[in-house]
Design an enzyme around this catalytic site. Structure first.
Site, PDB file in Angstrom:
ATOM      1  N   ASP A  89       0.715  -1.093   0.034  1.00 20.60           N
ATOM      2  CA  ASP A  89       0.114  -0.050  -0.124  1.00 20.60           C
ATOM      3  C   ASP A  89       0.707   1.405   0.434  1.00 20.60           C
ATOM      4  OD1 ASP A  89      -2.705   1.341   0.011  1.00 20.60           O
ATOM      5  OD2 ASP A  89      -3.552   0.536   1.723  1.00 20.60           O
TER       6      ASP A  89
HETATM    7  C1  NOJ Z   1      -3.972   4.181  -0.260  1.00 20.87           C
HETATM    8  C2  NOJ Z   1      -4.922   3.190   0.047  1.00 20.87           C
HETATM    9  O1  NOJ Z   1      -4.832   2.199   0.879  1.00 20.87           O
HETATM   10  C3  NOJ Z   1      -4.644   2.232  -0.999  1.00 20.87           C
HETATM   11  O2  NOJ Z   1      -6.372   1.013  -0.805  1.00 20.87           O
HETATM   12  C4  NOJ Z   1      -5.356   2.390  -2.393  1.00 20.87           C
HETATM   13  O3  NOJ Z   1      -5.369   1.737  -3.470  1.00 20.87           O
HETATM   14  C5  NOJ Z   1      -3.787   3.185  -2.284  1.00 20.87           C
HETATM   15  N1  NOJ Z   1      -3.491   4.163  -1.271  1.00 20.87           N
HETATM   16  C6  NOJ Z   1      -3.259   3.875  -3.735  1.00 20.87           C
HETATM   17  O4  NOJ Z   1      -4.198   4.927  -3.486  1.00 20.87           O
END
Ligand code: NOJ
Length: 757
Positions: free
Chosen positions: A290
């Site tokens: 993430d």
């Molecule tokens: C953080 C989020 O937790 C995740 O779900 C997302 O895909 C990413 N950022 C990218 O935007």
């Protein structure tokens, strides 16, 4: 020579030089040809490999630039695995040209974006789509999302989110399929199939990403990003189940979660990423962290090599990994193993042959009328009718002369898309007010009163970020709020009926949007009560990302419709339901608590010695119930159904057998409608306590009034097995089982069978 001719010759010469350099630098790679991943890998320097392991931020982040340099310079010199969050097709083409024309190996970039429930045509939010209990619909919606996104240059989406959510305080409940591993798995498979299709390289599909691996939804206290503590048996039996389903369906990538799982950061968790994902499941796609999660590992003192292939936007791999390899701390073989699946994914997606966006074609794809039609169908199929006393709904156009549409979400547009839907390239949204007007035309007078604004109690971090399109509603003076309140009540008084639209602005659900209370905030509860006190018939339409505390409404408001965030066609689809042009059949994918004190709340808990309804000392609070207001699987229809004749093919069978379970469902009302038939089981004894009920089959079907159908389910080892904490393995045990069938998790129709050795 004229200026333009000179420029033309210069550009011709530079193109020729570029072409020659290209030929020299990559003897084995012909532009636009599909390379062999292993051959390509052999040609790569360590810098180029680590660049493939990196997803670069799509906009200049000063800290990132300080760490590793300007993303475009990185691409020019070394290429890049992926770029995050660039959605403008012109920019995509421009950046792709840098990678393909200027980097030494011409490897195209995989552009990634959160296309969660639509790109231009926004479908209902994931929790709403799960409420349809209709995997085919879910697959079709994600097929459209993929088609639109890919046409605009996005080849990778960060969906589906497969986190089981048992605590409505956690704001990201809206992004998933709710609390149940069986329903969650069916929806997971459908999404993977919708995004990716079955033809590798099809240019109207995208690579899916199963996230957030794993246990993210079990954050302590429902506080986003907080640690999760999940015993191994719950990991196997509950939290990992939808991920396994996605892996089996061929999902191309996984995203590791942010938080600590049992004191080990999920993004550095070797048990999760290696033992479970690679060793046990034999998964051979790639894992992205993430955002920034790899960077957080440094603070945790964790190694880089637990199993994350790609570092999302933190630059940590670029900064440290090259040196680590050069100093011999990490073997090149390990880096190669990390890079290979990324190259393979790009090859499979057809990126080498088709790296660029055909900008001229985009409008035709995005504006296909059938996409909007499907979005409207999706709304009709996903809203959940929670209460309908004395058939308050559907409304009759011919009997109503005036409608008061009231509430701070009634004219909302961006909020109906939820945060992610609003972040891609959404087309126009039909507000609920507009949908009602479209439906009734000029024959009924429709007036609107906004009521007081909704704001978070604590101002949002997102409030002032220009690229976040959903906003807080403006601050109001107490006088303005009172006037808005009074105007709304006055409007109700002079109308035949009030449709009150309440809930949560989009910023109140989603990432970093945990809530300690599920109450209707910002004076909405008071507004509802005041409108109801006028004595006019009231319909409550909820717009929200999680169950809310509607205890008062559930006793006093005759009709309540849960619409979640229902996307581009929200207003039209909701009006179809309100006025009976569609019959609701959505069912809850989560247990609906009375209030937040009951959380976490889920139907598939294990037995207690003293359930709430037993005499004497029981498992409950002194001052509140611990059972849901509406159970998991619940939802009403404008018709009624009966369930009979629940039969199992054998009352005794050997472990390993597959049994057939049949149940009759009949439409006993006077209009056509969809039944959502659900099958639950309970294993009475064994090597571990088993949940009081577990969903093990469901089917949504349309029945004409008076008609009846026999539905069959299969119960075999897949449905009857569980991971036993005592035996540390998957088992099917020779025990007695209960079976129930009906239209929610409290269904009464029962039978039983026994497995023997
Ligand atoms: C953080 C989020 O937790 C995740 O779900 C997302 O895909 C990413 N950022 C990218 O935007």
């Amino acid at each position: 020579m004229s200026d333009s001719l000179r420029k033309y010759r210069l550009s011709l010469i530079s193109s020729l030089i570029a072409f020659l350099l290209f030929q020299l630098s990559s003897p084995n790679l012909v532009a636009q040809a599909r390379p062999d991943a292993k051959n390509l890998l052999k040609q790569m320097t360590i810098e180029e490999k680590v660049a493939q392991l990196s997803q670069l931020p799509g906009f200049p982040i000063p800290e990132f630039i300080q760490q590793v340099g300007n993303p475009e310079a990185v691409i020019r010199h070394f290429g890049a695995g992926s770029v995050l969050w660039v959605s403008d097709p012109k920019q995509i083409n421009r950046i792709q040209h840098i990678a393909v024309d200027e980097s030494r190996l011409h490897i195209p970039i995989l552009f990634g974006l959160d296309v969660i429930h639509g790109y231009h045509t926004i479908f209902p939010a994931p929790i709403a789509m799960a409420s349809s209990w209709d995997p085919k619909l879910v697959e079709s919606a994600q097929t459209v999302a993929a088609r639109e996104a890919r046409a605009a240059g996005i080849a990778w989406t960060f969906a589906p989110m497969l986190d089981i959510a048992r605590d409505a305080r956690w704001g990201r409940m809206v992004e998933g399929a709710g609390e149940d591993p069986y329903l969650g798995s069916a929806i997971a498979r459908a999404q993977v199939l919708g995004f990716q299709g079955t033809q590798p390289g099809a240019l109207d599909r995208v690579l899916a990403c199963a996230k957030h691996f794993a246990g993210y939804g079990a954050a302590d206290g429902g506080r986003d990003y907080d640690s999760s503590y999940i015993p191994e048996e719950q990991m196997w039996n509950t939290y990992l189940v939808p991920f396994k389903a996605a892996a089996d369906a061929g999902v191309g990538s996984f995203m590791s979660a942010y938080m600590d799982l049992n004191d080990v950061p999920a993004s550095g968790n070797r048990w999760l990423l290696h033992d479970v994902l690679r060793d046990t499941w034999k998964y051979n796609g790639f894992v992205v962290s993430d955002a920034n999660a790899v960077h957080s590992l440094i603070t945790h003192g964790y190694a880089f090599t637990a199993g994350v292939n790609m570092d999302m936007a933190s630059g940590t791999y670029l900064k440290y990994l090259i040196a680590e390899v050069k100093q011999g701390h990490i073997a090149m073989k390990q880096i190669d193993d990390m890079v290979l699946p990324i190259l393979e994914a790009k090859i499979k997606l057809g990126l080498f042959e088709h790296p660029y966006v055909d900008e001229a074609r985009i409008p035709q794809v995005l504006n296909a009328p059938e996409h909007q039609e499907l979005a409207r169908t999706a709304v009709q199929r996903s809203v959940v009718l929670l209460r309908n006393e004395q058939n308050a709904l559907p409304l009759s156009k011919s009997q109503i002369k005036s409608i008061a549409v009231i509430g701070p979400l009634a004219d909302a547009e961006a909020d109906l898309l939820d945060m992610w839907g609003a972040m891609t390239k959404p087309g126009p949204t039909v507000s609920i007010l507009q949908g009602i007007k479209n439906k009734v035309g000029d024959s009924v007078q429709v007036e609107f009163a906004h009521g007081p604004n909704i704001r978070r109690d604590i101002p949002s971090f997102f409030e002032n970020i220009p690229f976040v399109p959903v906003k807080e509603q403006p601050k109001q003076s107490p006088e303005d709020a009172k006037k808005a309140f009074d105007d709304a009540v006055d409007l109700a008084k002079r109308s035949d009926i009030a449709i009150v639209v309440l809930g949560e602005i989009a910023l109140m659900s989603g990432e970093a949007a945990s809530r300690s209370s599920l109450k209707l905030s910002g004076g909405q509860e008071e507004l509802l009560e005041a409108v109801a006190a006028t004595g006019k018939p009231v319909v409550l339409v909820l717009v929200n990302g999680r169950p809310l505390d509607i205890s008062w409404a559930a006793e006093h408001v005759p009709a309540i419709l849960e619409t979640w965030y229902s996307g581009s066609q929200a207003g039209n689809g909701i009006a179809d339901i309100l006025f009976g042009d569609a019959n609701p059949a959505g069912h809850l994918p989560v247990s609906w608590p009375h209030n937040s004190a009951e959380l976490p709340l889920y139907y598939n808990h294990t037995l207690t010695q003293a359930p709430e309804d037993a005499p004497g000392f029981t498992s409950r609070y002194w001052d509140a119930l611990s059972t849901p207001l509406y159970p998991f699987g619940y939802g009403l229809s404008y018709t009624t159904f009966s369930y009979d004749n629940l039969k199992v093919s054998q009352s005794e069978a050997k472990v390993g057998s597959t049994l057939d379970v049949a149940v009759d469902v009949a439409n006993t009302g006077n209009r056509a409608g969809d039944a959502v038939v659900q099958l639950y089981i309970h294993q009475r004894a064994g090597s571990a306590s088993r949940p009081v009920r577990q969903l093990k089959g469901f089917q949504r079907l349309t029945l004409q009034p008076g008609s009846k159908q026999t539905i069959h389910f299969k119960l075999g080892p897949d449905e009857l097995q569980f991971w036993s904490p005592a035996l540390k393995k998957w088992v099917v045990e020779p025990e007695a089982f209960d079976i129930w069938a009906g239209d929610n998790s409290q269904a009464k129709l029962h039978t039983e069978f026994r497995l023997t050795q």
